[in-house]
Motif scaffolding. Structure first.
Motif, PDB file in Angstrom:
ATOM      1  N   HIS A   1      -4.114 -14.890   7.309  1.00  0.00           N
ATOM      2  CA  HIS A   1      -2.956 -15.147   6.449  1.00  0.00           C
ATOM      3  C   HIS A   1      -2.640 -13.942   5.561  1.00  0.00           C
ATOM      4  CE1 HIS A   1      -3.362 -19.281   7.789  1.00  0.00           C
ATOM      5  NE2 HIS A   1      -4.631 -19.250   7.417  1.00  0.00           N
ATOM      6  N   THR A   2      -2.809 -12.738   6.126  1.00  0.00           N
ATOM      7  CA  THR A   2      -2.568 -11.501   5.385  1.00  0.00           C
ATOM      8  C   THR A   2      -1.431 -10.716   6.016  1.00  0.00           C
ATOM      9  OG1 THR A   2      -4.885 -11.317   4.692  1.00  0.00           O
ATOM     10  CG2 THR A   2      -3.556  -9.316   4.602  1.00  0.00           C
ATOM     11  N   THR A   3      -0.513 -10.253   5.172  1.00  0.00           N
ATOM     12  CA  THR A   3       0.584  -9.386   5.590  1.00  0.00           C
ATOM     13  C   THR A   3       0.447  -8.047   4.891  1.00  0.00           C
ATOM     14  OG1 THR A   3       2.064 -11.272   5.911  1.00  0.00           O
ATOM     15  CG2 THR A   3       3.091  -9.110   5.662  1.00  0.00           C
ATOM     16  N   LEU A   4       0.615  -6.964   5.623  1.00  0.00           N
ATOM     17  CA  LEU A   4       0.533  -5.620   5.058  1.00  0.00           C
ATOM     18  C   LEU A   4       1.915  -4.989   5.008  1.00  0.00           C
ATOM     19  CD1 LEU A   4      -0.840  -2.985   4.136  1.00  0.00           C
ATOM     20  CD2 LEU A   4      -1.342  -2.516   6.560  1.00  0.00           C
ATOM     21  N   VAL A   5       2.292  -4.494   3.823  1.00  0.00           N
ATOM     22  CA  VAL A   5       3.528  -3.742   3.640  1.00  0.00           C
ATOM     23  C   VAL A   5       3.151  -2.323   3.238  1.00  0.00           C
ATOM     24  CG1 VAL A   5       5.662  -3.504   2.322  1.00  0.00           C
ATOM     25  CG2 VAL A   5       4.846  -5.783   2.968  1.00  0.00           C
TER      26      VAL A   5
ATOM     27  N   TRP B   1       0.812  -1.218   0.000  1.00  0.00           N
ATOM     28  CA  TRP B   1       0.000   0.000   0.000  1.00  0.00           C
ATOM     29  C   TRP B   1       0.839   1.258   0.000  1.00  0.00           C
ATOM     30  CZ3 TRP B   1      -4.464  -2.552  -0.231  1.00  0.00           C
ATOM     31  CH2 TRP B   1      -5.625  -1.810  -0.413  1.00  0.00           C
ATOM     32  N   GLY B   2       0.627   2.099  -1.024  1.00  0.00           N
ATOM     33  CA  GLY B   2       1.157   3.449  -0.969  1.00  0.00           C
ATOM     34  C   GLY B   2       0.440   4.182   0.150  1.00  0.00           C
TER      35      GLY B   2
ATOM     36  N   ALA C   1      -6.678  -1.033   4.179  1.00  0.00           N
ATOM     37  CA  ALA C   1      -5.697  -2.114   4.177  1.00  0.00           C
ATOM     38  C   ALA C   1      -5.456  -2.621   5.590  1.00  0.00           C
ATOM     39  CB  ALA C   1      -4.389  -1.633   3.564  1.00  0.00           C
ATOM     40  N   GLU C   2      -5.386  -1.701   6.540  1.00  0.00           N
ATOM     41  CA  GLU C   2      -5.176  -2.101   7.931  1.00  0.00           C
ATOM     42  C   GLU C   2      -6.348  -2.933   8.442  1.00  0.00           C
ATOM     43  OE1 GLU C   2      -2.505   1.836   9.091  1.00  0.00           O
ATOM     44  OE2 GLU C   2      -4.669   1.791   9.471  1.00  0.00           O
ATOM     45  N   ARG C   3      -7.547  -2.545   8.076  1.00  0.00           N
ATOM     46  CA  ARG C   3      -8.723  -3.330   8.465  1.00  0.00           C
ATOM     47  C   ARG C   3      -8.685  -4.713   7.835  1.00  0.00           C
ATOM     48  NH1 ARG C   3     -15.052  -1.956   6.910  1.00  0.00           N
ATOM     49  NH2 ARG C   3     -15.939  -3.880   7.781  1.00  0.00           N
ATOM     50  N   PHE C   4      -8.359  -4.765   6.546  1.00  0.00           N
ATOM     51  CA  PHE C   4      -8.271  -6.042   5.830  1.00  0.00           C
ATOM     52  C   PHE C   4      -7.260  -6.957   6.507  1.00  0.00           C
ATOM     53  CE2 PHE C   4      -9.139  -8.086   1.650  1.00  0.00           C
ATOM     54  CZ  PHE C   4      -8.199  -9.100   1.691  1.00  0.00           C
ATOM     55  N   ALA C   5      -6.097  -6.419   6.822  1.00  0.00           N
ATOM     56  CA  ALA C   5      -5.038  -7.225   7.429  1.00  0.00           C
ATOM     57  C   ALA C   5      -5.430  -7.739   8.801  1.00  0.00           C
ATOM     58  CB  ALA C   5      -3.752  -6.416   7.515  1.00  0.00           C
ATOM     59  N   SER C   6      -6.264  -6.984   9.520  1.00  0.00           N
ATOM     60  CA  SER C   6      -6.672  -7.404  10.855  1.00  0.00           C
ATOM     61  C   SER C   6      -7.802  -8.421  10.826  1.00  0.00           C
ATOM     62  CB  SER C   6      -7.100  -6.178  11.679  1.00  0.00           C
ATOM     63  OG  SER C   6      -8.317  -5.634  11.195  1.00  0.00           O
ATOM     64  N   GLU C   7      -8.597  -8.425   9.746  1.00  0.00           N
ATOM     65  CA  GLU C   7      -9.782  -9.279   9.693  1.00  0.00           C
ATOM     66  C   GLU C   7      -9.630 -10.512   8.814  1.00  0.00           C
ATOM     67  OE1 GLU C   7     -13.154  -5.762  10.326  1.00  0.00           O
ATOM     68  OE2 GLU C   7     -13.170  -6.975   8.502  1.00  0.00           O
TER      69      GLU C   7
END
Length: 279
Positions: A248-252, A227-228, A239-245
Motif C-alpha cells: 500500500h505504498t506509492t512513490l512520487v 522523494w527529492g 525509497a524504491e526498495r521501500f515501495a517495492s517491499e
C-alpha cells in the motif's frame, strides 16, 4: 504567543511535559495532519502548508524539544526514535488530536512517524514520508561521528554551525540562497539547540527502522513516499526498495530536488500530499 509567519500560517505554542512546545498551524477546522521534522526543524514544512490549508486540511508542524522555537532540551535518552514517538503522542494529546490522524515525517521524523504507526502510539490513518530515513540508510557519515561522546565534547559552537551550514546548503540544493540558509540556521545560534541536535544525532540508530520492517510489511495503512530524486543524504534507491517491499505504498519522485524537496518543488510536493491526505 502567536506570531504570523506566512499567509494563514501561525506559529503558536502549547505545553508538553511542562516545557513550551512551538508549532506551525492554521486556525481552521479540517482533518489534522501532523508534520514531523528530523535533523532540521518545522521550517521544512512551511512552504507546503498554505496549499494543504487550501485543500481543507489543518496541518500542524511541531518542533521537537530543544529544536526550532520549542523549549526543553533533548538528551541521548529522550532523542531516540521511541522516546520521540512517545513525546509526539503527548503533544497530540495536548492539542486534543484524537481519533485517526494523518502523519508525515521528513528525515529522522520519518522514522518517528513509522514508529508511531507500528507501535500504535497514535491511530495513524495515513503515513507520508518525505526523504525519510529507512532500513540502514542512517545515520549518514556527516552526523554519525557525533555518536562519539569525545567528538561531541571537543566540538565547538563554530564547528557545529559550520557543519550545519554545509549540510543545509547541500540539502536545499538549487533552492539555496544566503537568506534561506541563514533562516534555516537561525535556531542553531542557541547553545541549547546545538546540544539537542547533537543528542538527536548521537542517538541515531538504524536498528529502529530495521526492527520495524516485519510489521511494516504486514501493515495495510496507506503510505506515500515523496522523494527529492537528487538527495545525496537519503538516496532514492531506498525509497524504491521501500515501495517495492512495503504494501500500500506509492512513490512520487521529485526531479531536480534534494533532501528538502518542500523548498525545491513546493507545488508538486504539496499537491502530492494534499491529494493523498484528502483521498
Amino acid at each position: 504567543m502567536n506570531e504570523i509567519i506566512e499567509s494563514t500560517v501561525l506559529r503558536t505554542e502549547t505545553q508538553v511535559g511542562g516545557a513550551p512546545t512551538s508549532y506551525l498551524t492554521v486556525e481552521q477546522d479540517g482533518p489534522a495532519v501532523l508534520l514531523l521534522h528530523g535533523t532540521y526543524w518545522s521550517r521544512v514544512w512551511l512552504p507546503v502548508m498554505d496549499r494543504l490549508v487550501a485543500a481543507g486540511l489543518r496541518p500542524v508542524a511541531v518542533d521537537f524539544p530543544g529544536f526550532g522555537r520549542s523549549g526543553g532540551e533533548l538528551t541521548l535518552e529522550t532523542g531516540t526514535v521511541p522516546a520521540l514517538a512517545d513525546w509526539v503522542a503527548r503533544f497530540a494529546s495536548a492539542l486534543d488530536l484524537s481519533g485517526p490522524i494523518a502523519v508525515a515525517g521528513h528525515d529522522i521524523g520519518g522514522a518517528v512517524a513509522q514508529y508511531l504507526l507500528v507501535h500504535a502510539r497514535l491511530e495513524v490513518s495515513q503515513l507520508a514520508l518525505v526523504n525519510s530515513v529507512s532500513y540502514d540508510s542512517w545515520p549518514v557519515s556527516s552526523v554519525a561521528r557525533f555518536r562519539d561522546p569525545e567528538v561531541v565534547a571537543a566540538t565547538t559552537a563554530g564547528e557545529v554551525l559550520a557543519a550545519r551550514r554545509q549540510a543545509v546548503t547541500q540539502a536545499l540544493a538549487g533552492a539555496a540562497t544566503e537568506r534561506l540558509i541563514t533562516d534555516y540556521l537561525d535556531p542553531w545560534t542557541d547553545a541549547r539547540v546545538r546540544r539537542s541536535w547533537m543528542a538527536m544525532v548521537g542517538a541515531a540508530d538504524n536498528r529502529y527502522t530495521r526492527d520495524l520492517l516485519p510489521a511494516m510489511r504486514q501493515n495495510e495503512t496507506p503510505k506515500l513516499l515523496i522523494w527529492g530524486a537528487d538527495d545525496e543524504f537519503q538516496k532514492v534507491e531506498y525509497a524504491e526498495r521501500f515501495a517495492s517491499e512495503i504494501p500500500h505504498t506509492t512513490l512520487v519522485r521529485i526531479p531536480d530536488a534534494g533532501h528538502i524537496p518542500t523548498e525545491n518543488a513546493s507545488g508538486p510536493v504539496a499537491r502530492a500530499l494534499a491529494d493523498f491526505f484528502t483521498a
